[in-house]
Write an enzyme that holds these catalytic residues in place. Structure first.
Site, PDB file in Angstrom:
ATOM      1  N   GLY A   1     -63.886  35.291   2.930  1.00  0.00           N
ATOM      2  CA  GLY A   1     -63.686  36.047   4.166  1.00  0.00           C
ATOM      3  C   GLY A   1     -62.680  35.407   5.117  1.00  0.00           C
ATOM      4  N   GLN A   2     -62.552  36.037   6.278  1.00  0.00           N
ATOM      5  CA  GLN A   2     -61.524  35.605   7.242  1.00  0.00           C
ATOM      6  C   GLN A   2     -61.677  34.129   7.610  1.00  0.00           C
ATOM      7  OE1 GLN A   2     -61.901  37.003  11.257  1.00  0.00           O
ATOM      8  NE2 GLN A   2     -59.737  36.708  11.736  1.00  0.00           N
TER       9      GLN A   2
ATOM     10  N   TYR B   1     -75.809  44.185  14.331  1.00  0.00           N
ATOM     11  CA  TYR B   1     -75.209  42.864  14.107  1.00  0.00           C
ATOM     12  C   TYR B   1     -75.707  41.875  15.170  1.00  0.00           C
ATOM     13  CZ  TYR B   1     -71.309  39.446  14.013  1.00  0.00           C
ATOM     14  OH  TYR B   1     -70.539  38.316  13.961  1.00  0.00           O
TER      15      TYR B   1
HETATM   16  C1  AKB Z   1     -67.061  41.349  15.496  1.00  0.00           C
HETATM   17  O1  AKB Z   1     -66.185  41.919  16.175  1.00  0.00           O
HETATM   18  O2  AKB Z   1     -68.024  41.945  15.006  1.00  0.00           O
HETATM   19  C2  AKB Z   1     -66.952  39.855  15.300  1.00  0.00           C
HETATM   20  C3  AKB Z   1     -67.722  39.087  16.320  1.00  0.00           C
HETATM   21  C4  AKB Z   1     -67.296  39.074  17.731  1.00  0.00           C
HETATM   22  O3  AKB Z   1     -68.684  38.463  15.988  1.00  0.00           O
HETATM   23  N1  AKB Z   1     -65.583  39.459  15.320  1.00  0.00           N
END
Ligand code: AKB
Length: 312
Positions: A12-13, A143
Protein backbone atom coordinates in the site's frame (compact mmCIF):
# COMPACT_ATOMS: atom_id res chain seq x y z
CA UNK A 1 17.89 -6.29 16.76
CA UNK A 2 16.41 -9.60 17.96
CA UNK A 3 14.15 -11.28 15.41
CA UNK A 4 12.82 -10.00 12.11
CA UNK A 5 10.21 -7.45 11.05
CA UNK A 6 6.96 -8.25 9.23
CA UNK A 7 5.08 -5.55 7.33
CA UNK A 8 1.44 -6.46 6.69
CA UNK A 9 -0.11 -4.50 3.83
CA UNK A 10 3.35 -3.68 2.45
CA UNK A 11 2.01 -3.04 -1.06
CA UNK A 12 0.00 0.00 0.00
CA UNK A 13 0.79 3.70 -0.03
CA UNK A 14 2.63 3.82 3.31
CA UNK A 15 3.67 0.15 3.53
CA UNK A 16 5.66 0.25 0.30
CA UNK A 17 7.83 3.18 1.40
CA UNK A 18 8.09 1.92 4.97
CA UNK A 19 9.47 -1.40 3.66
CA UNK A 20 12.26 0.37 1.76
CA UNK A 21 13.13 2.53 4.78
CA UNK A 22 13.15 -0.33 7.30
CA UNK A 23 15.32 -2.46 4.99
CA UNK A 24 17.80 0.42 4.71
CA UNK A 25 17.97 0.66 8.52
CA UNK A 26 17.83 -2.99 9.65
CA UNK A 27 19.10 -4.88 6.58
CA UNK A 28 17.47 -6.30 3.47
CA UNK A 29 16.97 -9.81 4.88
CA UNK A 30 15.59 -8.59 8.21
CA UNK A 31 12.34 -7.21 6.79
CA UNK A 32 9.60 -9.44 5.34
CA UNK A 33 7.03 -7.65 3.19
CA UNK A 34 3.55 -9.14 2.87
CA UNK A 35 0.24 -8.40 1.17
CA UNK A 36 -2.84 -10.18 -0.16
CA UNK A 37 -1.69 -9.98 -3.80
CA UNK A 38 1.35 -9.54 -6.05
CA UNK A 39 0.09 -6.21 -7.47
CA UNK A 40 3.04 -4.11 -6.30
CA UNK A 41 5.59 -5.71 -8.62
CA UNK A 42 8.50 -3.50 -7.55
CA UNK A 43 7.95 -4.51 -3.94
CA UNK A 44 7.52 -8.21 -4.70
CA UNK A 45 10.82 -8.22 -6.62
CA UNK A 46 12.78 -6.20 -4.08
CA UNK A 47 13.25 -8.75 -1.28
CA UNK A 48 11.47 -11.30 0.93
CA UNK A 49 7.76 -11.23 0.14
CA UNK A 50 4.88 -13.38 1.46
CA UNK A 51 1.24 -13.56 0.40
CA UNK A 52 -0.62 -13.01 3.66
CA UNK A 53 -4.23 -12.26 4.59
CA UNK A 54 -4.23 -10.19 7.79
CA UNK A 55 -7.58 -11.73 8.79
CA UNK A 56 -6.16 -15.28 8.72
CA UNK A 57 -4.76 -15.81 12.24
CA UNK A 58 -3.31 -19.24 11.48
CA UNK A 59 -1.42 -18.03 8.40
CA UNK A 60 -0.17 -15.02 10.33
CA UNK A 61 1.15 -17.19 13.15
CA UNK A 62 2.84 -19.62 10.72
CA UNK A 63 4.50 -16.69 8.92
CA UNK A 64 5.82 -15.27 12.22
CA UNK A 65 7.19 -18.66 13.31
CA UNK A 66 8.74 -19.38 9.90
CA UNK A 67 10.66 -16.08 9.76
CA UNK A 68 11.26 -15.53 13.50
CA UNK A 69 9.24 -12.33 13.40
CA UNK A 70 9.45 -10.21 16.55
CA UNK A 71 8.05 -6.89 15.28
CA UNK A 72 4.93 -6.29 13.18
CA UNK A 73 3.88 -3.14 11.32
CA UNK A 74 0.17 -3.66 10.58
CA UNK A 75 -0.46 -1.36 7.60
CA UNK A 76 -3.41 -3.21 6.03
CA UNK A 77 -6.71 -1.34 6.38
CA UNK A 78 -9.79 -0.23 4.49
CA UNK A 79 -9.81 3.58 4.42
CA UNK A 80 -12.64 6.06 5.00
CA UNK A 81 -14.30 6.39 1.58
CA UNK A 82 -14.20 2.68 0.69
CA UNK A 83 -15.28 1.84 4.23
CA UNK A 84 -18.54 3.74 3.72
CA UNK A 85 -19.26 1.52 0.69
CA UNK A 86 -18.42 -1.74 2.48
CA UNK A 87 -19.07 -1.12 6.20
CA UNK A 88 -19.04 -4.76 7.29
CA UNK A 89 -15.89 -5.59 5.37
CA UNK A 90 -14.18 -2.49 6.78
CA UNK A 91 -15.13 -3.50 10.32
CA UNK A 92 -13.92 -7.08 9.80
CA UNK A 93 -10.61 -6.22 8.17
CA UNK A 94 -9.67 -3.29 10.41
CA UNK A 95 -10.58 -4.83 13.75
CA UNK A 96 -9.85 -8.55 13.22
CA UNK A 97 -6.35 -7.95 11.89
CA UNK A 98 -5.46 -5.77 14.88
CA UNK A 99 -6.79 -8.28 17.40
CA UNK A 100 -4.83 -11.07 15.70
CA UNK A 101 -1.59 -9.14 15.99
CA UNK A 102 -2.30 -8.06 19.58
CA UNK A 103 -2.98 -11.69 20.49
CA UNK A 104 0.33 -12.79 18.96
CA UNK A 105 2.04 -10.28 21.26
CA UNK A 106 -0.05 -11.36 24.25
CA UNK A 107 1.13 -14.94 23.73
CA UNK A 108 4.72 -13.61 23.51
CA UNK A 109 5.30 -14.88 19.97
CA UNK A 110 6.12 -11.30 18.93
CA UNK A 111 7.48 -8.40 21.03
CA UNK A 112 6.44 -5.14 19.38
CA UNK A 113 3.66 -3.72 17.20
CA UNK A 114 3.11 -0.59 15.14
CA UNK A 115 -0.54 0.07 14.26
CA UNK A 116 -1.69 3.26 12.56
CA UNK A 117 -4.72 5.13 13.78
CA UNK A 118 -6.09 8.21 12.00
CA UNK A 119 -7.59 11.67 12.39
CA UNK A 120 -10.79 9.78 11.48
CA UNK A 121 -11.18 8.91 15.18
CA UNK A 122 -12.52 12.45 15.59
CA UNK A 123 -16.03 13.51 14.64
CA UNK A 124 -18.30 16.53 14.27
CA UNK A 125 -18.51 17.11 18.05
CA UNK A 126 -14.68 17.28 18.36
CA UNK A 127 -13.14 20.79 18.61
CA UNK A 128 -12.28 21.51 14.98
CA UNK A 129 -9.11 23.56 15.24
CA UNK A 130 -5.95 22.64 17.13
CA UNK A 131 -7.69 19.41 18.16
CA UNK A 132 -6.10 18.20 21.42
CA UNK A 133 -4.82 14.71 22.18
CA UNK A 134 -7.60 14.11 24.71
CA UNK A 135 -10.99 15.34 23.56
CA UNK A 136 -14.49 14.33 22.47
CA UNK A 137 -14.29 11.46 19.97
CA UNK A 138 -17.54 10.55 18.24
CA UNK A 139 -16.51 9.36 14.74
CA UNK A 140 -19.29 9.13 12.14
CA UNK A 141 -17.51 6.89 9.60
CA UNK A 142 -17.06 3.13 9.86
CA UNK A 143 -13.33 3.63 9.33
CA UNK A 144 -13.24 6.12 12.23
CA UNK A 145 -15.17 3.73 14.46
CA UNK A 146 -12.70 0.91 13.70
CA UNK A 147 -9.77 3.19 14.48
CA UNK A 148 -11.31 4.40 17.73
CA UNK A 149 -12.08 0.88 18.88
CA UNK A 150 -8.59 -0.16 17.80
CA UNK A 151 -7.08 2.53 20.00
CA UNK A 152 -9.04 1.21 22.97
CA UNK A 153 -7.82 -2.33 22.26
CA UNK A 154 -4.18 -1.14 22.02
CA UNK A 155 -4.36 0.60 25.37
CA UNK A 156 -6.16 -2.36 26.93
CA UNK A 157 -3.58 -4.91 25.71
CA UNK A 158 -0.76 -2.67 26.92
CA UNK A 159 -2.23 -2.18 30.39
CA UNK A 160 -3.55 -5.67 30.90
CA UNK A 161 -0.90 -7.82 29.17
CA UNK A 162 2.09 -5.47 28.85
CA UNK A 163 1.98 -5.52 25.04
CA UNK A 164 4.43 -3.02 23.50
CA UNK A 165 2.12 -1.46 20.91
CA UNK A 166 2.75 2.01 19.49
CA UNK A 167 0.49 4.12 17.32
CA UNK A 168 0.09 7.42 15.50
CA UNK A 169 -3.09 9.13 14.31
CA UNK A 170 -2.00 9.74 10.71
CA UNK A 171 -3.46 12.74 8.89
CA UNK A 172 -3.76 12.61 5.06
CA UNK A 173 -0.46 11.35 3.61
CA UNK A 174 0.93 12.84 0.40
CA UNK A 175 3.35 10.76 -1.68
CA UNK A 176 4.40 10.11 -5.27
CA UNK A 177 5.68 6.50 -5.30
CA UNK A 178 2.48 4.52 -4.60
CA UNK A 179 -1.06 5.86 -4.98
CA UNK A 180 -3.34 5.94 -1.96
CA UNK A 181 -6.62 4.06 -2.30
CA UNK A 182 -10.06 4.75 -0.90
CA UNK A 183 -9.33 7.71 1.37
CA UNK A 184 -10.95 11.12 1.70
CA UNK A 185 -7.60 12.92 1.68
CA UNK A 186 -6.58 11.23 -1.62
CA UNK A 187 -7.45 14.39 -3.56
CA UNK A 188 -4.18 15.93 -2.32
CA UNK A 189 -2.26 13.26 -4.27
CA UNK A 190 -4.55 13.06 -7.32
CA UNK A 191 -4.23 16.80 -7.89
CA UNK A 192 -0.50 16.49 -8.70
CA UNK A 193 -1.02 13.58 -11.12
CA UNK A 194 -3.80 15.44 -12.94
CA UNK A 195 -1.87 18.73 -12.95
CA UNK A 196 0.99 17.08 -14.84
CA UNK A 197 -1.27 15.06 -17.14
CA UNK A 198 -4.03 17.55 -17.99
CA UNK A 199 -3.08 20.82 -16.26
CA UNK A 200 -6.52 20.77 -14.63
CA UNK A 201 -8.24 18.91 -11.76
CA UNK A 202 -11.84 18.38 -10.68
CA UNK A 203 -11.75 18.17 -6.89
CA UNK A 204 -14.23 16.00 -4.97
CA UNK A 205 -14.01 18.33 -1.94
CA UNK A 206 -15.06 21.99 -1.81
CA UNK A 207 -12.46 24.75 -2.06
CA UNK A 208 -12.60 25.71 1.66
CA UNK A 209 -12.23 22.19 3.13
CA UNK A 210 -9.28 22.43 5.51
CA UNK A 211 -7.66 19.09 6.45
CA UNK A 212 -4.48 18.03 8.28
CA UNK A 213 -1.84 16.54 5.95
CA UNK A 214 1.71 15.19 6.03
CA UNK A 215 4.35 14.44 3.39
CA UNK A 216 5.34 10.76 3.18
CA UNK A 217 8.96 11.36 4.27
CA UNK A 218 7.67 12.96 7.47
CA UNK A 219 5.17 10.13 8.02
CA UNK A 220 7.89 7.50 7.63
CA UNK A 221 10.20 9.42 9.95
CA UNK A 222 7.47 9.60 12.62
CA UNK A 223 6.81 5.86 12.28
CA UNK A 224 10.48 4.95 12.60
CA UNK A 225 11.02 7.41 15.47
CA UNK A 226 8.11 6.20 17.60
CA UNK A 227 9.23 2.57 17.11
CA UNK A 228 12.84 3.41 18.04
CA UNK A 229 11.88 5.45 21.12
CA UNK A 230 12.57 4.02 24.56
CA UNK A 231 9.46 2.23 25.93
CA UNK A 232 9.29 4.61 28.90
CA UNK A 233 9.06 7.59 26.52
CA UNK A 234 5.89 6.20 24.95
CA UNK A 235 3.46 7.48 27.52
CA UNK A 236 0.36 7.19 25.34
CA UNK A 237 -0.59 3.65 24.35
CA UNK A 238 -3.82 4.44 22.52
CA UNK A 239 -2.45 6.62 19.71
CA UNK A 240 -0.56 9.91 19.35
CA UNK A 241 -1.92 13.01 17.61
CA UNK A 242 0.50 13.93 14.81
CA UNK A 243 0.50 17.13 12.78
CA UNK A 244 2.40 18.48 9.83
CA UNK A 245 0.47 21.11 7.93
CA UNK A 246 -3.15 21.91 7.12
CA UNK A 247 -4.47 23.29 3.84
CA UNK A 248 -7.57 23.57 1.66
CA UNK A 249 -7.99 22.48 -2.00
CA UNK A 250 -7.83 26.18 -2.90
CA UNK A 251 -4.45 26.54 -1.17
CA UNK A 252 -2.90 23.42 -2.71
CA UNK A 253 -4.13 24.61 -6.14
CA UNK A 254 -2.41 27.97 -5.56
CA UNK A 255 0.78 26.13 -4.64
CA UNK A 256 0.60 24.03 -7.85
CA UNK A 257 -0.06 27.20 -9.90
CA UNK A 258 3.22 28.71 -8.68
CA UNK A 259 5.03 25.95 -10.60
CA UNK A 260 2.48 25.29 -13.37
CA UNK A 261 0.99 28.74 -14.10
CA UNK A 262 -1.71 27.43 -16.50
CA UNK A 263 -3.16 24.99 -13.93
CA UNK A 264 -6.90 25.23 -13.23
CA UNK A 265 -9.14 23.59 -10.64
CA UNK A 266 -12.91 23.03 -10.43
CA UNK A 267 -14.94 21.70 -7.52
CA UNK A 268 -17.58 18.97 -7.52
CA UNK A 269 -18.03 17.74 -3.95
CA UNK A 270 -19.33 14.17 -3.60
CA UNK A 271 -20.10 11.89 -0.61
CA UNK A 272 -16.55 12.37 0.66
CA UNK A 273 -17.35 16.01 1.54
CA UNK A 274 -19.46 14.88 4.51
CA UNK A 275 -16.57 12.71 5.74
CA UNK A 276 -14.11 15.60 5.44
CA UNK A 277 -16.55 17.95 7.21
CA UNK A 278 -16.63 15.60 10.20
CA UNK A 279 -12.82 15.73 10.68
CA UNK A 280 -10.61 18.36 12.32
CA UNK A 281 -8.97 21.12 10.30
CA UNK A 282 -5.82 21.14 12.40
CA UNK A 283 -4.25 18.95 15.08
CA UNK A 284 -2.39 19.72 18.30
CA UNK A 285 0.48 17.23 18.61
CA UNK A 286 2.25 18.62 21.68
CA UNK A 287 2.53 15.18 23.32
CA UNK A 288 4.29 13.57 20.32
CA UNK A 289 6.68 16.52 20.16
CA UNK A 290 7.42 16.34 23.90
CA UNK A 291 7.50 12.58 24.48
CA UNK A 292 9.55 11.36 21.50
CA UNK A 293 10.73 14.60 19.85
CA UNK A 294 8.46 14.54 16.78
CA UNK A 295 9.14 17.36 14.31
CA UNK A 296 7.88 17.70 10.74
CA UNK A 297 9.97 19.14 7.89
CA UNK A 298 7.80 19.66 4.78
CA UNK A 299 5.50 22.66 4.25
CA UNK A 300 3.03 22.95 1.36
CA UNK A 301 5.36 24.48 -1.23
CA UNK A 302 8.12 21.98 -0.39
CA UNK A 303 5.61 19.13 -0.85
CA UNK A 304 4.45 20.56 -4.19
CA UNK A 305 8.02 20.78 -5.41
CA UNK A 306 8.83 17.19 -4.38
CA UNK A 307 5.61 15.87 -5.91
CA UNK A 308 5.91 17.65 -9.26
CA UNK A 309 9.68 17.05 -9.62
CA UNK A 310 9.35 13.32 -8.92
CA UNK A 311 6.13 12.67 -10.84
CA UNK A 312 7.55 14.37 -13.93
C1 AKB B 1 -8.44 8.64 4.69
O1 AKB B 1 -8.64 9.69 4.05
O2 AKB B 1 -9.30 7.79 4.89
C2 AKB B 1 -7.06 8.44 5.30
C3 AKB B 1 -6.98 8.92 6.70
C4 AKB B 1 -7.05 10.36 7.01
O3 AKB B 1 -6.84 8.13 7.59
N1 AKB B 1 -6.08 9.08 4.50
Amino acid sequence: MEGKILIIGAGGQIGSELTVKLRSIYGQDQVIASDINYNNVALVNSGFFEILDAQDFKALKVCCEKHNIKTIYLMAAMLSATGEKYPNKAWDLNTESLLHVLNLAKSKLIDKIFWPSSIAVFGPSTPKENTPQYTIMEPTTVYGITKQVGERWCEYYHQKYGVDVRSIRYPGIISWKTLPGGGTTDYAVEIYHEALKNNTYECFLSEETNLPMLFMDDAIKATVDIMQAKPEDIKIRSSYNLAGISFTPQEIAASVKKQLPGFTITYKPDFRQAIANSWPGSINDTEARQHWNWKHSFDLDAITKEMLDNLK
